[in-house]
Design a protein around this motif. Sequence first.
Motif, PDB file in Angstrom:
ATOM      1  N   ARG A  85     -13.192  19.075  99.769  1.00  0.00           N
ATOM      2  CA  ARG A  85     -14.316  18.517  99.010  1.00  0.00           C
ATOM      3  C   ARG A  85     -15.402  17.951  99.925  1.00  0.00           C
ATOM      4  O   ARG A  85     -16.554  17.808  99.509  1.00  0.00           O
ATOM      5  CB  ARG A  85     -13.816  17.418  98.069  1.00  0.00           C
ATOM      6  N   PRO A  88     -18.951  20.676 104.851  1.00  0.00           N
ATOM      7  CA  PRO A  88     -20.297  21.177 104.568  1.00  0.00           C
ATOM      8  C   PRO A  88     -20.251  22.518 103.853  1.00  0.00           C
ATOM      9  O   PRO A  88     -19.332  23.318 104.072  1.00  0.00           O
ATOM     10  CB  PRO A  88     -20.917  21.320 105.974  1.00  0.00           C
ATOM     11  N   ALA A  89     -21.219  22.779 103.008  1.00  0.00           N
ATOM     12  CA  ALA A  89     -21.283  24.032 102.260  1.00  0.00           C
ATOM     13  C   ALA A  89     -21.300  25.211 103.226  1.00  0.00           C
ATOM     14  O   ALA A  89     -21.996  25.200 104.241  1.00  0.00           O
ATOM     15  CB  ALA A  89     -22.518  24.054 101.372  1.00  0.00           C
ATOM     16  N   GLY A  90     -20.525  26.238 102.918  1.00  0.00           N
ATOM     17  CA  GLY A  90     -20.503  27.441 103.723  1.00  0.00           C
ATOM     18  C   GLY A  90     -19.493  27.440 104.849  1.00  0.00           C
ATOM     19  O   GLY A  90     -19.235  28.485 105.447  1.00  0.00           O
ATOM     20  N   ALA A  94     -15.173  27.505  98.828  1.00  0.00           N
ATOM     21  CA  ALA A  94     -15.319  26.258  98.071  1.00  0.00           C
ATOM     22  C   ALA A  94     -14.088  25.976  97.220  1.00  0.00           C
ATOM     23  O   ALA A  94     -13.512  26.873  96.597  1.00  0.00           O
ATOM     24  CB  ALA A  94     -16.557  26.331  97.179  1.00  0.00           C
ATOM     25  N   ARG A  96     -12.663  24.821  93.934  1.00  0.00           N
ATOM     26  CA  ARG A  96     -13.131  24.716  92.547  1.00  0.00           C
ATOM     27  C   ARG A  96     -12.539  23.472  91.874  1.00  0.00           C
ATOM     28  O   ARG A  96     -13.248  22.712  91.223  1.00  0.00           O
ATOM     29  CB  ARG A  96     -12.705  25.951  91.752  1.00  0.00           C
ATOM     30  N   ASP A 110     -12.645  29.420  95.596  1.00  0.00           N
ATOM     31  CA  ASP A 110     -13.325  30.698  95.437  1.00  0.00           C
ATOM     32  C   ASP A 110     -12.507  31.776  96.141  1.00  0.00           C
ATOM     33  O   ASP A 110     -12.058  31.591  97.281  1.00  0.00           O
ATOM     34  CB  ASP A 110     -14.718  30.660  96.081  1.00  0.00           C
TER      35      ASP A 110
END
Length: 310
Positions: A85, A88-90, A94, A96, A110
């Motif tokens: 959680r 960093p994004a990417g 991710a 869920r 994902d």
Amino acid sequence: MSAPGNPPPTGRVAWADLPAAVRHAITARAGGDVVATDLAATGFSPGFAGVLHLAGGGRLFLKAGDGATNAETFRLHTREAEIARALPAGVAPALRWSLVRDGWVVLAFDAVEGRHPGGPWTAADLGLVLAAHAALAAHPAPPVLAPIGPRLKESLVGWTRLGAARGAGVPAWAAAHVEEFARWERESVAADTAGDAIVHMDLRSDNVLIDGDTVHVLDWPHAGRGAPWVDAVLLAPTVSLEGGPAAAEVFARSPLGAGADPGAVRRMVAAWAGWLLWSSGRPDPPGIPHLRAFQRAQAAVTLEWLRQLL
């Protein structure tokens, strides 16, 4: 198929063999029935790990482990949910959602496409993974990631334990250095590995998927903050085991290798070799019967790298 040197998964639970209450909780949270599953073909954690195909066409990568089979798996899955959680994004697929039901902890990510490297490693795959690791290490670690130094000082005490056991299983060339290696464990490794980069701490082929030029790094329960080159040290022997170049060459090819202090790298390699050698002689953990054999194979490669560094 598993990569050479990396044993097949053990303790995998099929979807139908999960407790009914756990399956019901998963489908309720996923918002649809499970119509097919693809079990993960690599990895060590017991329990369920694989892709769920949902009615309506959706997909999730699901991990589920219970504390009754292996308490450490339950702890690691719980920790991974917390870390995922905060990444960093990417940086990783991710998360869920996660849930706990009847002693099982479940994580849903994902589902990403890709293949594992290492069957055997190619120069192209190694270049992609090393570049992805350098990009990963460029991210400052989020606050949830604790410094790895104190953890390594506490856990990487293989030479200390081997010395106390009068060097059981220690190669002849290393026997004369056991006290020196043990001193490095106690006095140097924590400071050597300090830093603010994201460190995965379990980077190897079964925790990587390659999709074209994109590299996905999976399985994050061990992550922390530290020196950016640490993951390259841990990765290098596994690449060599799986048909790639020698560990020293793998590390030299890393974009982060040139910036690392050679003394710090040597001491970390020594500490890792000692831990692998000691740990590989312990009984198999519950539900993971092939782990010690894999550690013994890693120990042999890492010890040879250490011998060269000396």
